[in-house]
Design an enzyme around this catalytic site. Structure first.
Site, short mmCIF file in Angstrom:
data_model
loop_
_atom_site.label_atom_id
_atom_site.label_comp_id
_atom_site.label_asym_id
_atom_site.label_seq_id
_atom_site.Cartn_x
_atom_site.Cartn_y
_atom_site.Cartn_z
N SER A 114 18.32 -72.00 -29.71
CA SER A 114 18.52 -73.16 -28.84
C SER A 114 17.26 -74.01 -28.75
CB SER A 114 19.00 -72.67 -27.46
OG SER A 114 19.49 -73.74 -26.68
N ASP A 165 30.04 -74.72 -30.05
CA ASP A 165 28.88 -74.83 -29.15
C ASP A 165 29.04 -76.05 -28.25
OD1 ASP A 165 26.38 -74.98 -27.92
OD2 ASP A 165 25.33 -74.28 -29.71
N HIS A 197 27.75 -71.13 -27.76
CA HIS A 197 26.28 -71.19 -27.77
C HIS A 197 25.72 -69.77 -27.77
CE1 HIS A 197 22.57 -73.36 -27.38
NE2 HIS A 197 22.21 -72.68 -26.31
#
Length: 216
Positions: A114, A165, A197
């Protein structure tokens, strides 16, 4: 003065590292979140030291965690401004570890998840000497429109992203991968079907194969 980073690490059994994997966690998390990848990867390269530093600043919404940069309402501006502040911190950490171990960029894989994946790409692609490789989960290139002009080196890159995501757009990895390929980098982009995610088993398998392919 550059912020100093620290976090969990897994040393090679021999005690003397010949390779280095540095993992950068996501927003609001810490190094413990990614150090769990060490068992999957440390044996793929001989005598690998795995380090997962905590980001330098407490997270704005989770004081128990850390952030590489704050998330403002305009995420694009947050990334552009924040990456400029975090980049020298990460570069300084790498240089510190290299000085302590005698290793260098060519011995190092930089990875992240991320926000940490964004910073792995942002900092790693601007190092003067090419890393062994970069692995980015659920992140992407912050400024794909200009990255070709800002590259300082061209390491192999593996971008992995969940198709579903809803936190970081899949397009950041897809467009980023296209921009890096256009700039002449060796890039692999893998989209994990049905994944949000996070890191799915197929994504982990792709990353493991990528790292295995970097072994001498």
């Amino acid at each position: 003065m550059t912020a100093q980073l620290s976090g969990p690490m897994v040393a090679p059994e021999s005690g003397k590292p010949k390779n280095l994997i540095v993992l950068l966690h996501g927003y609001g998390s810490d190094g413990n979140d990614l150090i769990g990848l060490a068992p999957y990867w440390r044996d793929l390269l001989p005598d690998t030291l795995v380090v997962a530093p905590n980001a330098p600043w407490p997270c704005d919404i989770n004081p128990a965690g850390y952030q590489w940069f704050p998330l403002e309402l305009d995420r694009e501006i947050s990334r552009l401004e924040g990456s400029g502040q975090a980049r020298p911190v990460i570069t300084g950490f790498l240089e510190q570890v290299w000085a302590e171990t005698g290793l260098g960029a060519a011995d190092t894989i930089l990875g992240g998840f991320s926000q940490g994946a964004m910073m792995a790409l942002d900092a790693g692609l601007r190092l003067p000497d090419a890393l062994k490789g970069i692995v980015a989960f659920s992140g992407g290139v912050i400024s794909p429109e200009t990255i070709g002009e800002e590259l300082s080196s061209k390491p192999p890159v593996c971008l992995i992203h969940g198709a579903e995501d809803d936190v970081v757009p899949l397009g950041m990895s897809v467009r980023g991968g296209e921009a890096l390929k256009t700039a002449g980098l060796e890039v692999r982009v893998h989209v994990s079907p049905g994944t949000g995610h996070g890191i799915a088993p197929d994504g982990l398998e792709v990353a493991t194969g990528f790292i295995k392919g970097l072994a001498p």
